[in-house]
Design a protein around this motif. Structure first.
Motif, short mmCIF file in Angstrom:
data_model
loop_
_atom_site.label_atom_id
_atom_site.label_comp_id
_atom_site.label_asym_id
_atom_site.label_seq_id
_atom_site.Cartn_x
_atom_site.Cartn_y
_atom_site.Cartn_z
N ILE A 144 17.32 18.77 14.14
CA ILE A 144 16.03 19.37 13.79
C ILE A 144 16.17 20.24 12.55
N LEU A 145 17.15 21.12 12.56
CA LEU A 145 17.37 22.02 11.42
C LEU A 145 17.68 21.24 10.15
N LEU A 146 18.58 20.27 10.24
CA LEU A 146 18.94 19.48 9.07
C LEU A 146 17.74 18.75 8.49
N CYS A 147 16.94 18.15 9.33
CA CYS A 147 15.78 17.39 8.83
C CYS A 147 14.78 18.31 8.11
N TYR A 148 14.54 19.49 8.66
CA TYR A 148 13.65 20.41 7.96
C TYR A 148 14.28 20.88 6.65
N ARG A 149 15.56 21.10 6.65
CA ARG A 149 16.24 21.50 5.39
C ARG A 149 16.17 20.40 4.35
N LEU A 150 16.18 19.16 4.79
CA LEU A 150 16.09 18.02 3.87
C LEU A 150 14.66 17.75 3.40
N GLY A 151 13.69 18.43 4.02
CA GLY A 151 12.31 18.30 3.55
C GLY A 151 11.36 17.57 4.47
N ALA A 152 11.75 17.35 5.72
CA ALA A 152 10.82 16.71 6.66
C ALA A 152 9.62 17.61 6.89
N TYR A 204 0.86 -1.19 0.00
CA TYR A 204 0.00 0.00 0.00
C TYR A 204 0.89 1.23 0.00
N GLN A 205 0.54 2.20 -0.83
CA GLN A 205 1.31 3.45 -0.81
C GLN A 205 1.10 4.12 0.55
N PRO A 206 2.19 4.50 1.21
CA PRO A 206 2.01 5.13 2.52
C PRO A 206 1.40 6.52 2.41
N ASP A 207 0.54 6.83 3.36
CA ASP A 207 -0.01 8.17 3.48
C ASP A 207 0.91 9.03 4.35
N LEU A 208 1.74 8.38 5.14
CA LEU A 208 2.68 9.05 6.04
C LEU A 208 3.84 8.11 6.29
N ILE A 209 5.05 8.67 6.33
CA ILE A 209 6.25 7.90 6.67
C ILE A 209 6.80 8.47 7.97
N ARG A 253 8.07 12.40 -3.42
CA ARG A 253 8.26 13.59 -2.58
C ARG A 253 6.98 14.18 -2.01
N GLN A 254 5.82 13.80 -2.53
CA GLN A 254 4.56 14.32 -1.99
C GLN A 254 4.13 13.60 -0.72
N ILE A 255 4.75 12.46 -0.42
CA ILE A 255 4.37 11.71 0.78
C ILE A 255 4.92 12.44 2.01
N PRO A 256 4.06 12.77 2.97
CA PRO A 256 4.54 13.43 4.18
C PRO A 256 5.50 12.53 4.96
N ALA A 259 17.59 8.37 4.02
CA ALA A 259 16.31 7.93 3.45
C ALA A 259 15.45 9.13 3.08
N LEU A 260 15.41 10.13 3.94
CA LEU A 260 14.64 11.35 3.67
C LEU A 260 15.17 12.04 2.42
N THR A 261 16.48 12.13 2.29
CA THR A 261 17.09 12.75 1.10
C THR A 261 16.66 12.02 -0.17
N SER A 262 16.67 10.69 -0.14
CA SER A 262 16.27 9.90 -1.31
C SER A 262 14.79 10.08 -1.63
N ILE A 263 13.96 10.11 -0.61
CA ILE A 263 12.51 10.28 -0.81
C ILE A 263 12.24 11.64 -1.45
N ARG A 264 12.86 12.67 -0.93
CA ARG A 264 12.61 14.02 -1.46
C ARG A 264 13.21 14.24 -2.84
N ALA A 265 14.19 13.42 -3.22
CA ALA A 265 14.80 13.56 -4.55
C ALA A 265 13.97 12.89 -5.65
#
Length: 151
Positions: A108-116, A62-67, A92-95, A81-87
């Protein structure tokens, strides 16, 4: 009109077996219909998302609605993993919410910069984890509008 409530899918990556068990138990307390899929590291997150290896069988996919990603995992950590998902334009639309023991401002800062989409420090008690999971699911599955599922 379909009156059956939608069942949401959460992909949860955490390398600690006890934490996975507690998260599964906490999700039982959530009033939203949840289908949870647990993986142990970032490589398995990507295998799941790309339907590779043990996740190649489409009948149980099932496609995840949230990771939910832990940061510190073996093989491929949550940041990677976050970097790969956002690339990937198809993913990239999956929250993605980071759920980790870290309280470090640099993480915290790095994760938000990576697109969390969220950064949550894991509570130390089971009751706290239940509250976090209830709030998280209420927010992502009852309050916000998620992108439509692809077939």
């Amino acid at each position: 009109m379909n009156s059956k409530p939608r069942k949401f899918t959460i992909l949860i990556a955490n390398d600690d077996e006890d934490t996975r068990f507690l998260m599964a138990e906490a999700l039982r307390e959530v009033r939203v219909e949840i289908r949870s899929k647990f993986v142990e590291n970032g490589e398995e997150v990507l295998d799941y998302l790309y339907r590779r290896g043990q996740f190649a069988d489409r009948s149980n996919w099932y496609q995840p609605d949230l990771i939910l990603l832990d940061l510190n995992m073996p093989r491929l950590d949550g940041r990677e993993a976050l970097t790969s998902i956002r690339a990937d334009p198809d993913l990239r639309q999956i929250p993605v919410a980071i759920l980790t023991t870290s309280h470090r401002s640099g993480d915290i800062l790095l994760c938000y910069r990576l697109g969390a989409n969220s950064f949550i420090s894991k509570p130390v008690t089971f009751e706290g984890l239940v509250e976090v999971m209830k709030t998280l699911c209420q927010y992502w599955f009852e309050i916000v509008s998620l992108p439509p599922q692809e077939l």
